[in-house]
Design a protein around this motif. Structure first.
Motif, PDB file in Angstrom:
ATOM      1  N   VAL A 102       0.839  -1.193   0.000  1.00  0.00           N
ATOM      2  CA  VAL A 102       0.000   0.000   0.000  1.00  0.00           C
ATOM      3  C   VAL A 102       0.877   1.248   0.000  1.00  0.00           C
ATOM      4  CG1 VAL A 102      -1.788   1.270   1.256  1.00  0.00           C
ATOM      5  CG2 VAL A 102      -1.818  -1.235   1.236  1.00  0.00           C
ATOM      6  N   VAL A 103       0.509   2.183  -0.863  1.00  0.00           N
ATOM      7  CA  VAL A 103       1.208   3.459  -0.964  1.00  0.00           C
ATOM      8  C   VAL A 103       0.225   4.551  -0.556  1.00  0.00           C
ATOM      9  CG1 VAL A 103       2.395   5.048  -2.513  1.00  0.00           C
ATOM     10  CG2 VAL A 103       2.573   2.565  -2.878  1.00  0.00           C
ATOM     11  N   MET A 127      -6.813  10.438 -11.626  1.00  0.00           N
ATOM     12  CA  MET A 127      -6.884   9.038 -11.191  1.00  0.00           C
ATOM     13  C   MET A 127      -7.744   8.216 -12.156  1.00  0.00           C
ATOM     14  SD  MET A 127      -7.225   9.439  -7.050  1.00  0.00           S
ATOM     15  CE  MET A 127      -6.909   7.722  -6.608  1.00  0.00           C
ATOM     16  N   HIS A 128      -8.918   8.741 -12.500  1.00  0.00           N
ATOM     17  CA  HIS A 128      -9.819   8.016 -13.410  1.00  0.00           C
ATOM     18  C   HIS A 128      -9.230   7.892 -14.813  1.00  0.00           C
ATOM     19  CE1 HIS A 128     -13.327   7.422 -10.870  1.00  0.00           C
ATOM     20  NE2 HIS A 128     -13.136   8.633 -10.387  1.00  0.00           N
ATOM     21  N   GLY A 129      -8.425   8.881 -15.213  1.00  0.00           N
ATOM     22  CA  GLY A 129      -7.884   8.891 -16.560  1.00  0.00           C
ATOM     23  C   GLY A 129      -6.602   8.105 -16.740  1.00  0.00           C
ATOM     24  N   ARG A 179      -4.638  -2.979  -7.332  1.00  0.00           N
ATOM     25  CA  ARG A 179      -5.894  -3.544  -6.827  1.00  0.00           C
ATOM     26  C   ARG A 179      -6.963  -2.491  -6.615  1.00  0.00           C
ATOM     27  NH1 ARG A 179      -4.594  -8.085  -2.284  1.00  0.00           N
ATOM     28  NH2 ARG A 179      -3.161  -9.348  -3.531  1.00  0.00           N
ATOM     29  N   GLY A 180      -6.560  -1.297  -6.232  1.00  0.00           N
ATOM     30  CA  GLY A 180      -7.531  -0.241  -5.976  1.00  0.00           C
ATOM     31  C   GLY A 180      -6.839   1.075  -5.708  1.00  0.00           C
ATOM     32  N   ALA A 181      -7.595   2.150  -5.866  1.00  0.00           N
ATOM     33  CA  ALA A 181      -7.076   3.492  -5.632  1.00  0.00           C
ATOM     34  C   ALA A 181      -8.202   4.339  -5.051  1.00  0.00           C
ATOM     35  CB  ALA A 181      -6.567   4.096  -6.933  1.00  0.00           C
ATOM     36  N   ARG A 182      -7.859   5.112  -4.040  1.00  0.00           N
ATOM     37  CA  ARG A 182      -8.853   5.961  -3.387  1.00  0.00           C
ATOM     38  C   ARG A 182      -8.252   7.333  -3.097  1.00  0.00           C
ATOM     39  NH1 ARG A 182      -9.033   1.027  -1.671  1.00  0.00           N
ATOM     40  NH2 ARG A 182     -10.980  -0.116  -1.554  1.00  0.00           N
ATOM     41  N   LEU A 193      -5.615  12.014   1.460  1.00  0.00           N
ATOM     42  CA  LEU A 193      -4.827  10.800   1.322  1.00  0.00           C
ATOM     43  C   LEU A 193      -5.135  10.140  -0.011  1.00  0.00           C
ATOM     44  CD1 LEU A 193      -5.114   9.162   4.855  1.00  0.00           C
ATOM     45  CD2 LEU A 193      -3.309  10.654   3.969  1.00  0.00           C
ATOM     46  N   SER A 194      -4.102   9.940  -0.800  1.00  0.00           N
ATOM     47  CA  SER A 194      -4.198   9.141  -2.013  1.00  0.00           C
ATOM     48  C   SER A 194      -3.687   7.756  -1.625  1.00  0.00           C
ATOM     49  CB  SER A 194      -3.322   9.745  -3.110  1.00  0.00           C
ATOM     50  OG  SER A 194      -3.186   8.843  -4.183  1.00  0.00           O
ATOM     51  N   VAL A 195      -4.558   6.749  -1.719  1.00  0.00           N
ATOM     52  CA  VAL A 195      -4.219   5.400  -1.276  1.00  0.00           C
ATOM     53  C   VAL A 195      -4.246   4.468  -2.492  1.00  0.00           C
ATOM     54  CG1 VAL A 195      -4.832   3.497   0.270  1.00  0.00           C
ATOM     55  CG2 VAL A 195      -5.277   5.880   0.967  1.00  0.00           C
TER      56      VAL A 195
END
Length: 105
Positions: free
Chosen positions: A3-4, A26-28, A37-40, A52-54
């Protein structure tokens, strides 16, 4: 899992532009990144905290490959780059992962 977490500091007057531009970036740029696996993007609920960008990767190798990818370059050269005043990047290896089932842990 690797995790970053990047804590991004933004002035109050730039919050709206930051939220719009960072989410668009992020979407682009992130769909299709191998090993992601995922981004938030998390909005702070307390004053004085950063966004926080996770990013969650399969492993550290997937993150390393992302850093060398076209997606990474594109994200950091997005046309309407988000106004950020500072940041703090931290990486983590996941030791324990508990999934919720039916609203219970």
């Amino acid at each position: 899992m690797f995790v970053v977490i990047n804590e991004l500091f933004v002035t109050d007057e730039n919050r709206t532009v930051f939220e719009r531009n960072f989410a668009a970036s992020m979407h682009g740029t992130l769909p299709g990144v191998s090993g992601l696996r995922g981004a938030r993007l998390l909005q702070p609920a307390e004053p004085g905290r950063g966004y926080l960008s996770v990013l969650e990767f399969d492993d550290a190798q997937a993150y390393s490959e992302f850093l060398e990818s076209e997606a990474f370059r594109a994200a950091h050269h997005w046309p309407d780059h988000a106004p950020i005043d500072g940041n703090r990047l931290t990486t983590y290896e996941v030791l324990t992962d508990v999934a919720a089932r039916s609203g219970r842990f």
